[in-house]
Design a protein around this motif. Structure first.
Motif, mmCIF file in Angstrom:
data_model
loop_
_atom_site.group_PDB
_atom_site.id
_atom_site.type_symbol
_atom_site.label_atom_id
_atom_site.label_comp_id
_atom_site.label_asym_id
_atom_site.label_seq_id
_atom_site.Cartn_x
_atom_site.Cartn_y
_atom_site.Cartn_z
ATOM 1 N N LEU A 133 60.535 19.425 97.087
ATOM 2 C CA LEU A 133 60.015 18.415 98.009
ATOM 3 C C LEU A 133 58.832 17.676 97.385
ATOM 4 C CD1 LEU A 133 59.775 16.957 100.705
ATOM 5 C CD2 LEU A 133 58.537 18.950 101.585
ATOM 6 N N ASP A 134 57.943 18.412 96.759
ATOM 7 C CA ASP A 134 56.789 17.790 96.098
ATOM 8 C C ASP A 134 57.255 16.792 95.040
ATOM 9 O OD1 ASP A 134 53.912 17.572 95.608
ATOM 10 O OD2 ASP A 134 54.337 18.601 93.714
ATOM 11 N N TYR A 135 58.229 17.188 94.231
ATOM 12 C CA TYR A 135 58.768 16.312 93.185
ATOM 13 C C TYR A 135 59.414 15.066 93.804
ATOM 14 C CZ TYR A 135 61.803 14.586 89.494
ATOM 15 O OH TYR A 135 62.437 13.774 88.592
ATOM 16 N N GLN A 136 60.247 15.280 94.830
ATOM 17 C CA GLN A 136 60.952 14.158 95.456
ATOM 18 C C GLN A 136 59.976 13.201 96.136
ATOM 19 O OE1 GLN A 136 63.618 16.337 97.964
ATOM 20 N NE2 GLN A 136 65.178 16.541 96.355
ATOM 21 N N TYR A 137 58.955 13.737 96.762
ATOM 22 C CA TYR A 137 57.944 12.898 97.413
ATOM 23 C C TYR A 137 57.186 12.060 96.378
ATOM 24 C CZ TYR A 137 53.387 11.720 99.341
ATOM 25 O OH TYR A 137 52.246 11.052 99.698
ATOM 26 N N LYS A 138 56.780 12.698 95.291
ATOM 27 C CA LYS A 138 56.011 11.994 94.262
ATOM 28 C C LYS A 138 56.834 10.931 93.545
ATOM 29 C CE LYS A 138 52.579 15.556 93.509
ATOM 30 N NZ LYS A 138 52.132 16.672 92.691
ATOM 31 N N ASN A 139 58.153 11.074 93.584
ATOM 32 C CA ASN A 139 59.026 10.086 92.956
ATOM 33 C C ASN A 139 59.618 9.105 93.967
ATOM 34 O OD1 ASN A 139 59.185 10.677 90.010
ATOM 35 N ND2 ASN A 139 59.575 12.719 90.842
ATOM 36 N N GLY A 140 59.111 9.127 95.201
ATOM 37 C CA GLY A 140 59.521 8.163 96.209
ATOM 38 C C GLY A 140 60.925 8.367 96.746
ATOM 39 N N ILE A 141 61.458 9.567 96.597
ATOM 40 C CA ILE A 141 62.824 9.832 97.039
ATOM 41 C C ILE A 141 62.873 10.192 98.525
ATOM 42 C CG2 ILE A 141 64.821 11.383 96.699
ATOM 43 C CD1 ILE A 141 63.881 11.632 93.749
ATOM 44 N N ILE A 142 61.816 10.831 99.029
ATOM 45 C CA ILE A 142 61.816 11.299 100.417
ATOM 46 C C ILE A 142 60.424 11.152 101.020
ATOM 47 C CG2 ILE A 142 61.314 13.713 99.851
ATOM 48 C CD1 ILE A 142 63.322 14.498 102.086
ATOM 49 N N ASP A 143 60.405 10.913 102.326
ATOM 50 C CA ASP A 143 59.157 10.900 103.079
ATOM 51 C C ASP A 143 58.689 12.342 103.243
ATOM 52 O OD1 ASP A 143 57.255 9.496 105.105
ATOM 53 O OD2 ASP A 143 58.132 11.161 106.242
ATOM 54 N N LEU A 144 57.425 12.597 103.021
ATOM 55 C CA LEU A 144 56.906 13.964 103.009
ATOM 56 C C LEU A 144 57.039 14.661 104.367
ATOM 57 C CD1 LEU A 144 55.739 16.144 101.264
ATOM 58 C CD2 LEU A 144 53.470 15.182 101.612
ATOM 59 N N GLN A 145 56.770 13.955 105.440
ATOM 60 C CA GLN A 145 56.878 14.592 106.760
ATOM 61 C C GLN A 145 58.326 14.972 107.054
ATOM 62 O OE1 GLN A 145 54.843 12.639 109.978
ATOM 63 N NE2 GLN A 145 55.774 13.940 111.521
ATOM 64 N N ILE A 146 59.244 14.085 106.760
ATOM 65 C CA ILE A 146 60.664 14.385 106.970
ATOM 66 C C ILE A 146 61.083 15.564 106.093
ATOM 67 C CG2 ILE A 146 63.019 13.499 106.628
ATOM 68 C CD1 ILE A 146 61.899 10.740 107.500
ATOM 69 N N GLY A 147 60.596 15.586 104.862
ATOM 70 C CA GLY A 147 60.915 16.684 103.960
ATOM 71 C C GLY A 147 60.400 18.019 104.467
ATOM 72 N N LEU A 148 59.157 18.032 104.964
ATOM 73 C CA LEU A 148 58.599 19.277 105.518
ATOM 74 C C LEU A 148 59.409 19.744 106.722
ATOM 75 C CD1 LEU A 148 54.766 18.554 105.258
ATOM 76 C CD2 LEU A 148 55.994 20.406 104.110
ATOM 77 N N GLU A 149 59.766 18.807 107.597
ATOM 78 C CA GLU A 149 60.569 19.155 108.766
ATOM 79 C C GLU A 149 61.927 19.709 108.340
ATOM 80 O OE1 GLU A 149 60.629 15.507 110.989
ATOM 81 O OE2 GLU A 149 58.558 15.764 111.679
ATOM 82 N N THR A 150 62.509 19.126 107.295
ATOM 83 C CA THR A 150 63.805 19.581 106.794
ATOM 84 C C THR A 150 63.725 21.006 106.278
ATOM 85 O OG1 THR A 150 64.394 17.308 106.215
ATOM 86 C CG2 THR A 150 65.663 19.057 105.155
#
Length: 157
Positions: A133-150
């Protein structure tokens, strides 16, 4: 220490003379630190209570806790739970495994209790998902809040 004194004074004033302070009063009136709220989130996650887990996360966001800080704190917390799980399994001293300071030894029982909620495989999976999630967030692939919820939903199911 001053923060603790201020919180105690607030509770005393709320209860008034000869008043009784209940757990509900403490929950309503005191300001919890992110680290203690993460224990609540993890308890709910371990009990497979997705609505409460998401509510705790939502309240952190509402309290303006930075999402990146939540992610890092959650990762570090699960890492400690995983290390606790390994230490217990290998009959090692949890305090030295976690490198706890003498005033932090009370955490051992909390970590042990939370380690019982998850298998070693689940803990490794959570840690990997948080890294991803950290990698995807930093590369603009996913929104961090949505990722945490997922991630929370994945391990509550």
């Amino acid at each position: 220490m001053q923060e603790l004194i201020n919180e105690i004074r607030k509770l005393i004033e709320y209860a008034g003379e000869n008043g009784t302070i209940k757990n509900e009063d403490i929950d309503k009136l005191t300001i919890k630190k992110l680290e203690s709220v993460i224990f609540d989130l993890t308890d709910n996650l371990g009990k497979k209570n997705i609505s409460k887990s998401l509510e705790v996360l939502k309240n952190l966001v509402y309290a303006k806790e930075p999402l990146q800080k939540i992610l890092i704190t959650l990762y570090n917390h699960f890492k400690r739970i995983y290390l606790t799980s390994l230490a217990v399994k290998l009959n090692k001293d949890v305090i030295s495994s976690l490198e706890l300071k003498p005033n932090q030894t009370f955490l051992v029982n909390k970590y042990k209790a939370q380690a019982r909620y998850f298998s070693s495989t689940e803990l490794r999976g959570i840690l990997q998902d948080l890294c991803d999630l950290d990698y995807q967030y930093k590369n603009g692939i996913i929104d961090l809040q949505i990722g945490l919820e997922t991630v929370l939903c994945k391990y509550c199911g």
